[in-house]
Design a protein around this motif. Structure first.
Motif, mmCIF file in Angstrom:
data_model
loop_
_atom_site.group_PDB
_atom_site.id
_atom_site.type_symbol
_atom_site.label_atom_id
_atom_site.label_comp_id
_atom_site.label_asym_id
_atom_site.label_seq_id
_atom_site.Cartn_x
_atom_site.Cartn_y
_atom_site.Cartn_z
ATOM 1 N N GLU A 259 0.826 -1.193 0.000
ATOM 2 C CA GLU A 259 0.000 0.000 0.000
ATOM 3 C C GLU A 259 0.870 1.258 0.000
ATOM 4 N N TYR A 260 1.928 1.235 0.823
ATOM 5 C CA TYR A 260 2.771 2.430 0.909
ATOM 6 C C TYR A 260 3.674 2.577 -0.312
ATOM 7 N N VAL A 261 4.164 1.458 -0.858
ATOM 8 C CA VAL A 261 4.948 1.570 -2.093
ATOM 9 C C VAL A 261 4.063 2.138 -3.196
ATOM 10 N N ALA A 262 2.778 1.754 -3.182
ATOM 11 C CA ALA A 262 1.855 2.293 -4.188
ATOM 12 C C ALA A 262 1.733 3.801 -4.031
ATOM 13 N N ILE A 263 1.745 4.284 -2.780
ATOM 14 C CA ILE A 263 1.687 5.735 -2.571
ATOM 15 C C ILE A 263 2.931 6.386 -3.152
ATOM 16 N N VAL A 264 4.107 5.780 -2.889
ATOM 17 C CA VAL A 264 5.349 6.323 -3.448
ATOM 18 C C VAL A 264 5.276 6.329 -4.970
ATOM 19 N N ALA A 265 4.783 5.222 -5.551
ATOM 20 C CA ALA A 265 4.732 5.117 -7.005
ATOM 21 C C ALA A 265 3.783 6.162 -7.590
ATOM 22 N N MET A 266 2.604 6.298 -6.993
ATOM 23 C CA MET A 266 1.631 7.271 -7.490
ATOM 24 C C MET A 266 2.185 8.687 -7.373
ATOM 25 N N SER A 267 2.850 8.981 -6.228
ATOM 26 C CA SER A 267 3.399 10.321 -6.044
ATOM 27 C C SER A 267 4.483 10.603 -7.062
ATOM 28 N N SER A 268 5.336 9.608 -7.350
ATOM 29 C CA SER A 268 6.396 9.875 -8.318
ATOM 30 C C SER A 268 5.807 10.003 -9.717
ATOM 31 N N LEU A 269 4.718 9.278 -10.001
ATOM 32 C CA LEU A 269 4.054 9.463 -11.300
ATOM 33 C C LEU A 269 3.484 10.874 -11.399
ATOM 34 N N PHE A 270 2.861 11.330 -10.300
ATOM 35 C CA PHE A 270 2.293 12.682 -10.304
ATOM 36 C C PHE A 270 3.395 13.718 -10.514
ATOM 37 N N THR A 271 4.526 13.518 -9.816
ATOM 38 C CA THR A 271 5.658 14.431 -9.984
ATOM 39 C C THR A 271 6.120 14.452 -11.436
ATOM 40 N N THR A 272 6.221 13.258 -12.034
ATOM 41 C CA THR A 272 6.703 13.170 -13.405
ATOM 42 C C THR A 272 5.730 13.826 -14.378
ATOM 43 N N LEU A 273 4.453 13.548 -14.193
ATOM 44 C CA LEU A 273 3.472 14.007 -15.172
ATOM 45 C C LEU A 273 3.164 15.492 -15.022
ATOM 46 N N TYR A 274 3.064 15.972 -13.779
ATOM 47 C CA TYR A 274 2.530 17.310 -13.579
ATOM 48 C C TYR A 274 3.521 18.301 -12.982
ATOM 49 N N LEU A 275 4.512 17.825 -12.242
ATOM 50 C CA LEU A 275 5.378 18.756 -11.514
ATOM 51 C C LEU A 275 6.775 18.866 -12.121
ATOM 52 N N GLY A 276 6.938 18.447 -13.366
ATOM 53 C CA GLY A 276 8.215 18.646 -14.025
ATOM 54 C C GLY A 276 9.306 17.661 -13.656
ATOM 55 N N GLY A 277 8.956 16.563 -13.006
ATOM 56 C CA GLY A 277 9.928 15.499 -12.738
ATOM 57 C C GLY A 277 11.184 15.988 -12.066
ATOM 58 N N TRP A 278 12.338 15.668 -12.671
ATOM 59 C CA TRP A 278 13.608 15.990 -12.027
ATOM 60 C C TRP A 278 14.077 17.424 -12.286
ATOM 61 N N THR A 279 13.288 18.208 -13.023
ATOM 62 C CA THR A 279 13.750 19.545 -13.389
ATOM 63 C C THR A 279 13.281 20.587 -12.381
ATOM 64 N N LEU A 280 14.043 21.676 -12.268
ATOM 65 C CA LEU A 280 13.644 22.767 -11.371
ATOM 66 C C LEU A 280 14.159 24.084 -11.949
ATOM 67 N N PHE A 281 13.478 24.614 -12.925
ATOM 68 C CA PHE A 281 13.778 25.934 -13.499
ATOM 69 C C PHE A 281 15.243 26.068 -13.917
ATOM 70 N N GLY A 282 15.849 25.021 -14.423
ATOM 71 C CA GLY A 282 17.230 25.130 -14.890
ATOM 72 C C GLY A 282 18.265 24.813 -13.835
ATOM 73 N N VAL A 283 17.879 24.778 -12.549
ATOM 74 C CA VAL A 283 18.835 24.446 -11.492
ATOM 75 C C VAL A 283 19.410 23.044 -11.706
ATOM 76 N N GLU A 284 18.591 22.167 -12.311
ATOM 77 C CA GLU A 284 19.010 20.771 -12.449
ATOM 78 C C GLU A 284 20.253 20.617 -13.307
ATOM 79 N N ASN A 285 20.596 21.626 -14.111
ATOM 80 C CA ASN A 285 21.774 21.513 -14.968
ATOM 81 C C ASN A 285 22.989 22.222 -14.384
ATOM 82 N N ALA A 286 22.938 22.514 -13.067
ATOM 83 C CA ALA A 286 24.012 23.277 -12.433
ATOM 84 C C ALA A 286 25.375 22.617 -12.601
#
Lengths: 354, 167
Positions: A259-286
């Motif tokens: 159940e909790y891994v499913a929460i982690v999986a759903m949250s990471s899917l939400f992050t990927t789909l809607y919150l820009g995944g691993w990117t953060l306004f160009g900071v990610e390429n520092a």
């Protein structure tokens, strides 16, 4: 060190295995932290202390609980269907872990980078229903069976909304690959000939382009992971513990973990789909081209995912639960038409802009 | 070599679980065996390089159709006597019918010439998803729309049947 990361981000069998080990071990560890966080936030919401005895701030509470689970007697009731009874808890953990394998944690850092990304994620998260149906049936008891039927009906209903809501993202992105969806949210789209830069890249995130889709996705994700306000499968006053009534010690712990891994999986899917995944306004390429870059991206991704997970917990301790008929009404009569209308609107806008 | 091994593993999985689904004494075991069969078929699709078909197989058959079957089984299967799904009384006609079907399919497979081409059927598309999407909405638009209308008709019909008498 750079060599190690280079090797890890390459498409090889060996690096894939290492990544499997990494994710397969980090995710359950994260769950231990999550259970602690959940109990602390619950305590905060209800104005009490929460677990604070084991280790600093009670951080080791989950490990104490785990040891308790391991040391408990492993009861195998006489009235169960043995083979199915033993398979069900395993089936509860595997699908959400497979979903995690498809999520890109950093640039070129998904275990399986497949063209059909999100489709595969939904296909495997859909298999989670079997653990519940099978567990309830194999238990051979009234409460477990009724709980299983109720839980699977809920999962099947909200799966549709979940998929339809995510479809909006793919109409905008024009691809099913999760990595491309992330990159598309970071390139900064152009308004009146001016490309967005810096912090204004926030408007490139799908949560801005797809606000209603994001909300519906989140609601459906709550229902898919059996969280309050949709935690109907577990109803002490009506069904005892629902489909896992007959499971004890480590077998119950596996359902819990799933159940909790499913929460982690759903949250990471939400992050990927809607919150820009691993990117953060160009900071990610520092730290372009170094190990630090990949690590930074993973950190950004984890931070965003933790925010979504916190929302899960926050909502659980804020909103009261629905009645079962309200749950079905909401799913079929409200959310589904709303999602379809939103999809049609999205498609029109995309077609018009092209 | 690896592909060969994977193919045989999946082939054995498909054949074995399909056989068990046919002869399993308990209907629930048959249902879950069938689920494994669908998984095996998806694996074979994946080996053949059609990733989209493989994922769709899992999504539609394992995640959709089988869930409904299992759901139905869960709600009905409570009487121990009715666990028996295989009635061994009529095995002779079944064997003959099955054998004839097998012979027909095997004959068709044998007599067909299978052209093997090194060019990809995708054209200039970069992924199978893109290729399938393009051909569905251009060359095969009419069959695609026919299929969706058929599904819609089935949906409406099922709702009509489930509602029973209309006043």
């Amino acid at each position: 060190m750079d060599g190690v990361m280079n090797w890890l981000t390459q498409d090889r069998v060996g690096s894939a295995l290492v990544k499997v080990l990494l994710v397969g071990n980090v995710a359950p560890m994260l769950v231990a932290f999550l259970v602690w966080l959940e109990r602390r936030v619950a305590a905060w919401a209800q104005d009490r202390m929460g677990p604070n005895r084991v280790g600093p701030f009670g951080l080791l509470q989950s490990f104490a609980d785990l040891i308790k689970f391991l040391l408990k007697e492993d009861v195998l009731p006489g009235h169960v269907n043995k083979a199915m009874y033993l398979v069900a808890p395993c089936l509860a953990v595997i699908p959400p872990l497979v979903v995690l394998a498809l999520v890109p944690f950093a640039d070129r850092f998904a275990i399986a980078d497949v063209d059909t990304g999100i489709l595969a994620a939904f296909a495997f998260s859909g298999i989670g229903v079997y653990a519940i149906a099978l567990g309830g049936w194999a238990s051979n008891s009234k409460y477990a069976l009724i709980g299983a039927v109720r839980a699977s009906a809920q999962l099947i209903s909200y799966e549709i909304c979940l998929g339809l809501a995510a479809l909006g993202v793919f109409i905008v992105a024009g691809t099913l690959r999760l990595e491309d969806v992330v990159k598309m949210q970071a390139d900064g789209f152009t308004i009146h000939g001016e490309t967005l830069h810096g912090i204004s890249k926030f408007f490139d995130w799908n949560i801005v382009k797809q606000p209603i889709g994001a909300i519906i996705f989140l609601i459906a994700a709550f229902a898919e992971t059996n969280r309050t306000p949709f935690d109907l499968p577990e109803a002490e006053s009506e069904l005892a513990a629902g489909y896992h009534t007959e499971f004890s010690s480590m077998k119950f712990a596996l359902f819990f973990l799933g159940e909790y891994v499913a929460i982690v999986a759903m949250s990471s899917l939400f992050t990927t789909l809607y919150l820009g995944g691993w990117t953060l306004f160009g900071v990610e390429n520092a730290f372009e081209g170094t190990t630090a870059q990949t690590l930074l991206q993973i950190l950004i991704f984890l931070a965003k995912t933790m925010c979504v997970i916190f929302t899960f917990i926050w909502v659980r301790w804020t909103v009261p639960r629905f009645r079962y008929d309200q749950l079905m009404d909401l799913g079929w009569k409200r959310l589904m038409p709303a999602t379809l209308a939103w999809l049609a609107a999205t498609a029109c806008v995309v077609a018009f802009l092209k | 070599m690896g592909v060969q091994i994977a193919f045989w593993l999946f082939a054995i999985l498909v054949a074995g679980t399909a056989l068990y689904a046919a002869v399993a004494p308990k209907i629930v075991h048959a249902a879950f065996s069938l689920m494994a069969t669908f998984f095996g078929v998806a694996g074979i699709y994946a080996i053949l390089g059609s990733d989209f078909l493989a994922v769709t197989q899992v999504l539609v058959y394992v995640g959709g159709i089988m869930v409904l079957i299992v759901f139905g089984v869960l709600l009905t299967d409570r009487v121990p006597e009715e666990y028996k799904v295989v009635a061994p009384r009529r095995w002779l006609p079944a064997l003959i019918a099955g054998g004839l079907c097998f012979a027909a399919i095997a004959g068709a497979l044998k007599s067909t010439v299978w052209p093997i081409s090194s060019s990809t059927p995708l054209g200039d598309a970069t992924s199978t998803v893109e290729g399938i999407g393009r051909s569905l909405l251009t060359d095969y638009l009419i069959p695609f729309e026919f299929a969706s209308i058929l599904l819609l008709v089935v949906l409406v019909g099922a709702a009509r049947l489930a509602r029973g008498q209309v006043r």
